[in-house]
Design a protein around this motif. Structure first.
Motif, PDB file in Angstrom:
ATOM      1  N   GLU A 232      61.838  28.012  63.002  1.00 57.17           N
ATOM      2  CA  GLU A 232      61.370  27.369  61.720  1.00 57.17           C
ATOM      3  C   GLU A 232      61.179  28.528  60.676  1.00 57.17           C
ATOM      4  OE1 GLU A 232      60.257  27.119  65.074  1.00 57.17           O
ATOM      5  OE2 GLU A 232      58.803  25.721  64.879  1.00 57.17           O
ATOM      6  N   ASP A 233      60.398  29.804  61.103  1.00 56.86           N
ATOM      7  CA  ASP A 233      60.112  30.657  59.972  1.00 56.86           C
ATOM      8  C   ASP A 233      61.404  31.305  59.510  1.00 56.86           C
ATOM      9  OD1 ASP A 233      57.631  30.387  60.247  1.00 56.86           O
ATOM     10  OD2 ASP A 233      57.055  31.887  61.483  1.00 56.86           O
ATOM     11  N   SER A 234      62.413  31.509  60.465  1.00 52.62           N
ATOM     12  CA  SER A 234      63.801  32.213  60.346  1.00 52.62           C
ATOM     13  C   SER A 234      64.496  31.190  59.126  1.00 52.62           C
ATOM     14  CB  SER A 234      64.804  32.187  61.423  1.00 52.62           C
ATOM     15  OG  SER A 234      64.063  33.014  62.285  1.00 52.62           O
ATOM     16  N   ALA A 235      64.450  29.894  59.360  1.00 50.98           N
ATOM     17  CA  ALA A 235      64.901  29.174  58.291  1.00 50.98           C
ATOM     18  C   ALA A 235      64.367  29.228  56.782  1.00 50.98           C
ATOM     19  CB  ALA A 235      64.944  27.756  58.742  1.00 50.98           C
ATOM     20  N   GLU A 236      62.891  29.531  56.992  1.00 50.49           N
ATOM     21  CA  GLU A 236      62.104  29.441  55.452  1.00 50.49           C
ATOM     22  C   GLU A 236      62.542  30.686  54.762  1.00 50.49           C
ATOM     23  OE1 GLU A 236      60.108  28.375  52.501  1.00 50.49           O
ATOM     24  OE2 GLU A 236      60.102  27.032  54.554  1.00 50.49           O
ATOM     25  N   GLN A 237      62.672  31.917  55.676  1.00 50.66           N
ATOM     26  CA  GLN A 237      62.823  33.041  55.080  1.00 50.66           C
ATOM     27  C   GLN A 237      64.401  33.327  54.585  1.00 50.66           C
ATOM     28  OE1 GLN A 237      60.786  36.647  56.451  1.00 50.66           O
ATOM     29  NE2 GLN A 237      62.852  37.716  56.558  1.00 50.66           N
TER      30      GLN A 237
END
Length: 515
Positions: A232-237
């Protein structure tokens, strides 16, 4: 308990394609050639099916068809020359409420999630965090293939993106409120609370086309490992932030305070997945994206622009690789591809239990379309919206297909009766998605009350064949999102059927009389 998603098009001829036919609500009829470009906002009065009959096409309003299909909410966005030019919501978040759908309302995107995952993956390849062609079969500590499963063949990111890894697990269950969600490791290894088999390599990697959501779950783990963050954080960044997709999330279950959420509805148009009102999709990379019309249009436009060399996110070499078919798949590095010239497009659909989504990009012109719905019948509606938008925008990718009036005698039809098997020598590269069930099963052609029928189910529950020439037939009730399913019977000078050519969209195959 979770229920598994079925692909309507693949079940049609096996279980009875009549289930895919809807009763028309006639609003207006006009010659197919009479339509002129009017602009995206006018699509609401121009919905139509794929076919016209003797040059006359039936038109409907969006309001009529939403009521007909039991879809309370829809959001649509249009792209021209790589730029969003129109985005609008219609209907309500939940049946019985008056909260409106907007262009920023979030919907479950289903398998369109794979397009977000694929685009992010190529950005990580560009940065060196991932390698398209390195063997990743033992890269994750919590999953590895069976030692006996083609151990000498590498499994690569390119294969995961294009569904050529020989992997099983087409799709996954949706999870209702309150149900335990599996971890990624449990999903890949088929452990409870997951309700499916373990991910396995079932065909030599790189040699066949097998659509696999499981492969994208494997890719999800590779992304998290490469970035050192949660997926999830990878996609956000790496995706949502750079593209300005501020209303998109892979969080599952989506927090109820996220706001402006389109709620789930069943095939009768009734609210589903209560009390929360929507399911959870823990296989995030494969089917867990929540997004809006505005955000999905941003993604689609950037994919178009990457191909055209006009993206700051992805180099055109990778953008063009994404849109190059990986044989024998129908996919490039993510999207499905079809057409040529001005009709060369990429597209992908999304199907969860209670949501249907569509995205497409026209690579020659830079145009595109996204459609999000909150009903289980939403793809039927999306097809008609797509047809309308094709007309009002003056596009050529999805024209009306006219079915001429051709009357054949019962004796003419009877000559085609028989059982036909796939030609084992027909090239796999041309079969594409037709190299999978049900198209690999025997094709039975038979007469029923004077109507020629086709069935992949041993002559049971077949679909009517509609003649467009003495030797060519459309299967008009086969639920294709693009193209048409056509059969052509080849006969010799002895009036014997020597072969049957079957084609749909970008795929074709040949059947021979069964011995």
């Amino acid at each position: 308990m979770p229920s598994f998603r079925l692909t309507p098009a693949l079940s049609a001829l096996m279980l009875g394609a009549a289930a895919l036919v809807s009763t028309p609500i006639l609003s207006a009829c006009q010659p197919a050639s009479a339509f002129t470009r009017t602009g995206p906002e006018s699509f609401t009065d121009s919905l139509r099916g794929r076919f016209s009959y003797d040059g006359v096409v039936e038109r409907y309003t969006l309001e009529e068809r939403m009521a007909h299909y039991g879809v309370p909410g829809v959001a649509v966005a249009v792209i021209e020359d790589g730029q969003i030019v129109f985005a609008q919501g219609y209907g309500v978040l939940q049946a019985g409420s008056d909260a409106p759908v907007t262009a920023d309302t979030v919907f479950s995107a289903g398998s369109v999630s794979k397009m977000a995952t694929a685009f992010m993956t190529l950005n990580l390849v560009q940065s060196g965090a991932l390698d398209l062609d390195a063997d990743i079969s033992h890269a994750l500590p919590y999953w590895s293939p069976d030692a006996s499963a083609f151990g000498d063949a590498p499994l690569t990111v390119r294969m995961l993106l294009s569904h050529t890894g020989g992997l099983n697990l087409h799709g996954f269950a949706d999870f209702l409120p309150g149900e335990a969600l599996p971890t990624r490791a449990q999903t890949l290894n088929g452990q409870a609370p997951a309700e499916h088999d373990p991910l396995r390599i079932e065909a030599r990697p790189g040699m066949s086309y097998r659509y696999s959501g499981g492969g994208y779950t494997l890719l999800e783990g590779l992304i998290a490992q490469a970035t050192g963050m949660t997926f999830e954080d990878s996609a956000e960044q790496a995706l949502f932030g750079p593209l300005g997709m501020s209303r998109s999330s892979f969080a599952n279950p989506l927090p109820e305070d996220y706001g402006d959420i389109a709620k789930a509805h069943d095939r009768n148009g009734a609210p589903a997945a209560l009390p929360r009102g929507y399911e959870a999709f823990p296989e995030m990379a494969a089917s867990g994206l929540w997004t809006s019309a505005n955000d999905l249009a941003r993604l689609t436009a950037e994919m178009i622009n990457a191909y055209r060399g006009q993206s700051g996110y992805l180099h055109p070499v990778l953008g063009q690789q994404m849109m190059t078919q990986v044989s024998p798949s129908e996919h490039g590095l993510g999207p499905r591809l079809e057409g040529r010239g001005e009709s060369f497009i990429f597209h992908h659909g999304g199907t969860n239990n209670s949501y249907r989504t569509w995205m497409e990009g026209h690579l020659a012109t830079g145009d595109g379309l996204v459609i999000l719905t909150n009903g289980a019948n939403g793809m039927d509606l999306a097809v008609e919206i797509r047809n309308a938008m094709n007309d009002v925008m003056g596009w050529t990718v999805n024209p009306v297909l006219d079915v001429p009036s051709v009357r054949l005698t019962e004796a003419q039809l009877a000559r085609y009766e028989g059982v036909y098997s796939v030609d084992p020598d027909f090239p796999l590269d041309l079969q594409v998605q037709m190299a999978a069930p049900p198209f690999i099963f025997d094709l039975t052609i038979y007469l029923q009350n004077g109507q020629l029928m086709a069935s992949y189910n041993g002559g049971q529950n077949g679909s009517p064949l509609v003649p467009v020439a003495p030797d060519r037939f459309y299967i008009t009730d086969f639920s294709l999102r693009s193209g048409v399913f056509e059969l052509k019977f080849n006969t010799n000078a002895l009036a014997q059927v020597t072969s049957v050519e079957a084609s749909m969209a970008s795929a074709e195959t040949v059947y021979l009389p069964a011995s």
